[in-house]
Each structure stands twice: as structure tokens, then as C-alpha cells.
Design a protein around this motif. Structure first.
Motif, short mmCIF file in Angstrom:
data_model
loop_
_atom_site.label_atom_id
_atom_site.label_comp_id
_atom_site.label_asym_id
_atom_site.label_seq_id
_atom_site.Cartn_x
_atom_site.Cartn_y
_atom_site.Cartn_z
N ASN A 2 -2.34 3.67 -32.00
CA ASN A 2 -3.56 4.34 -32.44
C ASN A 2 -4.28 4.85 -31.19
N MET A 3 -4.13 6.13 -30.90
CA MET A 3 -4.58 6.69 -29.63
C MET A 3 -6.09 6.75 -29.49
N LYS A 4 -6.81 6.59 -30.57
CA LYS A 4 -8.27 6.64 -30.47
C LYS A 4 -8.81 5.50 -29.61
N PHE A 5 -8.05 4.41 -29.50
CA PHE A 5 -8.52 3.27 -28.71
C PHE A 5 -8.38 3.53 -27.21
N ALA A 6 -7.68 4.60 -26.83
CA ALA A 6 -7.54 4.94 -25.41
C ALA A 6 -8.71 5.79 -24.91
N GLU A 7 -9.52 6.26 -25.83
CA GLU A 7 -10.65 7.12 -25.43
C GLU A 7 -11.63 6.36 -24.54
N GLY A 8 -12.04 7.02 -23.47
CA GLY A 8 -13.00 6.42 -22.56
C GLY A 8 -12.36 5.67 -21.40
N TYR A 9 -11.03 5.54 -21.41
CA TYR A 9 -10.33 4.86 -20.32
C TYR A 9 -9.61 5.88 -19.45
N SER A 10 -9.63 5.68 -18.14
CA SER A 10 -8.94 6.58 -17.21
C SER A 10 -7.74 5.92 -16.54
N SER A 11 -7.78 4.60 -16.42
CA SER A 11 -6.70 3.87 -15.77
C SER A 11 -5.52 3.73 -16.72
N ASN A 12 -4.32 4.07 -16.23
CA ASN A 12 -3.12 3.95 -17.07
C ASN A 12 -2.87 2.51 -17.50
N SER A 13 -3.13 1.56 -16.62
CA SER A 13 -2.91 0.16 -16.96
C SER A 13 -3.88 -0.30 -18.04
N GLN A 14 -5.13 0.17 -17.95
CA GLN A 14 -6.12 -0.19 -18.98
C GLN A 14 -5.76 0.44 -20.33
N ILE A 15 -5.32 1.69 -20.28
CA ILE A 15 -4.93 2.37 -21.52
C ILE A 15 -3.76 1.64 -22.17
N ALA A 16 -2.77 1.27 -21.37
CA ALA A 16 -1.61 0.55 -21.91
C ALA A 16 -2.02 -0.78 -22.51
N ARG A 17 -2.90 -1.49 -21.83
CA ARG A 17 -3.34 -2.80 -22.33
C ARG A 17 -4.08 -2.65 -23.66
N VAL A 18 -5.00 -1.69 -23.72
CA VAL A 18 -5.78 -1.51 -24.94
C VAL A 18 -4.89 -1.08 -26.11
N LEU A 19 -3.99 -0.14 -25.86
CA LEU A 19 -3.14 0.37 -26.93
C LEU A 19 -2.18 -0.71 -27.46
N THR A 20 -1.56 -1.46 -26.56
CA THR A 20 -0.58 -2.46 -26.99
C THR A 20 -1.27 -3.64 -27.68
N GLU A 21 -2.39 -4.09 -27.14
CA GLU A 21 -3.09 -5.20 -27.77
C GLU A 21 -3.60 -4.80 -29.15
N ASN A 22 -4.12 -3.59 -29.27
CA ASN A 22 -4.59 -3.14 -30.57
C ASN A 22 -3.44 -3.01 -31.57
N TRP A 23 -2.28 -2.53 -31.07
CA TRP A 23 -1.13 -2.40 -31.97
C TRP A 23 -0.72 -3.75 -32.54
N VAL A 24 -0.66 -4.76 -31.67
CA VAL A 24 -0.29 -6.10 -32.13
C VAL A 24 -1.31 -6.62 -33.14
N LYS A 25 -2.57 -6.41 -32.85
CA LYS A 25 -3.62 -6.90 -33.74
C LYS A 25 -3.54 -6.25 -35.12
N GLU A 26 -3.18 -4.96 -35.16
CA GLU A 26 -3.16 -4.23 -36.42
C GLU A 26 -1.82 -4.35 -37.17
N ASN A 27 -0.74 -4.67 -36.46
CA ASN A 27 0.58 -4.58 -37.09
C ASN A 27 1.38 -5.87 -37.12
N SER A 28 1.05 -6.82 -36.26
CA SER A 28 1.88 -8.01 -36.22
C SER A 28 1.45 -9.04 -37.25
N TYR A 29 2.31 -10.03 -37.42
CA TYR A 29 2.04 -11.16 -38.30
C TYR A 29 2.54 -12.41 -37.58
N CYS A 30 2.24 -13.56 -38.11
CA CYS A 30 2.67 -14.80 -37.46
C CYS A 30 4.15 -15.04 -37.76
#
Length: 254
Positions: A6-34
Motif C-alpha cells: 500500500n504505497m500511500k504509507f510511503a508518503e512523507g518519507y525520503s529515506s529508502n530504508s524508512q520507506i521499505a520499513r514502513v511498507l513491509t511492516e504495514n503489509w504484514v499488519k494488513e495481510n498476515s495471520y498467526c
């Protein structure tokens, strides 16, 4: 499960590492299960928690996320060596999610390695940082997942294919008994599992496992009864349903 970030969570970030962290963590939160109990969704901890990134509110399993752009590979960069060793030898060590993604910002692979498969042997100490470095003397580590048994690599997404959750849960819980073992006992079980996996055929013999005797003698120099130990571990794995015994020294991988 939506494999697109969900690329909207990358808005406001300029660092590639920060963008990757936000996008991957959000993906897990929205799509993963236990993977243990199937509860959906899992819950994200507050930022900068030293032990884990996510937890299950139903069964209390904890998870840390490692993500990478490109292929997963066998060696994963991690943080401080001493901290990692302390964590994996404690009762509070988390399970590890590993996520790989591509340039199209979609998930290629998403797997979990249960915490019982983490031993000090797979944690590789890196050289200390030089005296001129900002954190001079700091010692980091890598995780060598190439030596982990295939039973410990449980895919939720495999090469962009979503695995059925019931298969994930079955695989995750199949080896939970290892958590009851001490470091030495667990080490023997995992070593014999790795020996079995090196045998290319589904059916194998006791003699073929004995072929790893010299390799195991190097690892356990104080044990003078390697073959006895091999037979003991094979019987244990049979009782746990991880292999079958078909008589006359012949076994089968389940």
C-alpha cells in the motif's frame, strides 16, 4: 492476502530504508495471520521494541520481521551479536518472519522460521567496527538460514503463490515439541534432521545416516557413541511423526 504494498504509507518519507520499513511492516499488519493459531490479524508492537515487531493477541506468539528487496539468500544481516545470542537462548525469543519483495513493490516470498530452529550456531559474528567508525568496536552479526532444516522454513507466500493457511499452521505446529528441549538435545535433533535432508531420496537407510558419523564426531568430540545417538534420534523423530520406520533399517521421510 494482497501481495501489493500500500504505497500511500510511503508518503512523507525520503529515506529508502524508512520507506521499505514502513511498507513491509504495514503489509504484514494488513495481510498476515498467526501461523500458530490462525488468528487474523496479528498486532503490531509500538516502535523500537527490542524483542519483537508483532504478536498474536490470541496465542501470544511473537514475531520479528526481516525484509529484503530481491532474493532472500542464505545469509541475513542482523543487529548486535551479543543481543541476538542473548535473545535466542532466552525464553522470550520471537519467531522470525522473512519477507522479500521486488521493484514492482509486490511480495515475492513471505516465510516464518519458528523460534525453536534458532541456535547459537546459525548466528555468525561479524568483525568489530574499526576505531575510526562512529560505533567503534561494535560487533554485529548475520543469520545463516541456509543451515536450517526445511521443516523450519514455512512459507506463507512462495514465489508469489499464496500457501493455504491450514498447511502453514500444520507445518508450524509440527515441530513445537522442540521448544521443550534444552540446547544440546535440540541441537542433536536438528543435526539429524539436516543429515536426513541431505539424503536425496525419500526412502533412506540407517546405513546412509551412519555415513554422517565423522561429521557428527567433529561437532560432538566428547561423544563416543555417535551411532547410538543417531539411532536414538531416529526413534524420537519416528515417534514424533517426522519420519516413518518401515523395518529392516529402512526409513521414509514424511
Amino acid at each position: 492476502m494482497n501481495l501489493n504494498f500500500n504505497m500511500k504509507f510511503a508518503e512523507g518519507y525520503s529515506s529508502n530504508s524508512q520507506i521499505a520499513r514502513v511498507l513491509t511492516e504495514n503489509w504484514v499488519k494488513e495481510n498476515s495471520y498467526c501461523p500458530c493459531c490462525g488468528a487474523n490479524p496479528i498486532v503490531e508492537y509500538e516502535n523500537n521494541r527490542p524483542v519483537a515487531d508483532f504478536y498474536c493477541s490470541k496465542c501470544a506468539e511473537e514475531f520479528e520481521l526481516k525484509s529484503k528487496n530481491g532474493k532472500l539468500g542464505g545469509i541475513i544481516n542482523d543487529g548486535a551479536y551479543s543481543t541476538m545470542i542473548q535473545r535466542i537462548t532466552s525464553n522470550s525469543n520471537p519467531n522470525f518472519f522473512f519477507l522479500t519483495y521486488n521493484k514492482q513493490n509486490t511480495v515475492d516470498n513471505f516465510l516464518i522460521i519458528p523460534k525453536q530452529f534458532f541456535t547459537p550456531e546459525i548466528i555468525i559474528k561479524r568483525p568489530p567496527l574499526s576505531d575510526t567508525a562512529k560505533r567503534a568496536g561494535w560487533i554485529g552479526c548475520n543469520i545463516d538460514i541456509s543451515t536450517i532444516s526445511n521443516l523450519g522454513k514455512i512459507f506463507l507466500v512462495n514465489n508469489s503463490n499464496i500457501v493455504k493457511p491450514e498447511l502453514v499452521q500444520e507445518a508450524f505446529n509440527k515441530t513445537r515439541f522442540l521448544r521443550e528441549k534444552n540446547i544440546e538435545s535440540k541441537g542433536w535433533i536438528l543435526d539429524i534432521l539436516n543429515c536426513i535432508e541431505k539424503i536425496p531420496t525419500k526412502d533412506f537407510t540407517l546405513k546412509e545416516v551412519y555415513n554422517f558419523e565423522k561429521e557428527l564426531m567433529i561437532k560432538y568430540p566428547n561423544n563416543n557413541h555417535i551411532k547410538d545417538k543417531i539411532r536414538q534420534q531416529l526413534q524420537f523423530l519416528r515417534d514424533k511423526g517426522l519420519i516413518e520406520f518401515n523395518g529392516r533399517g529402512i526409513y521414509k521421510k514424511t
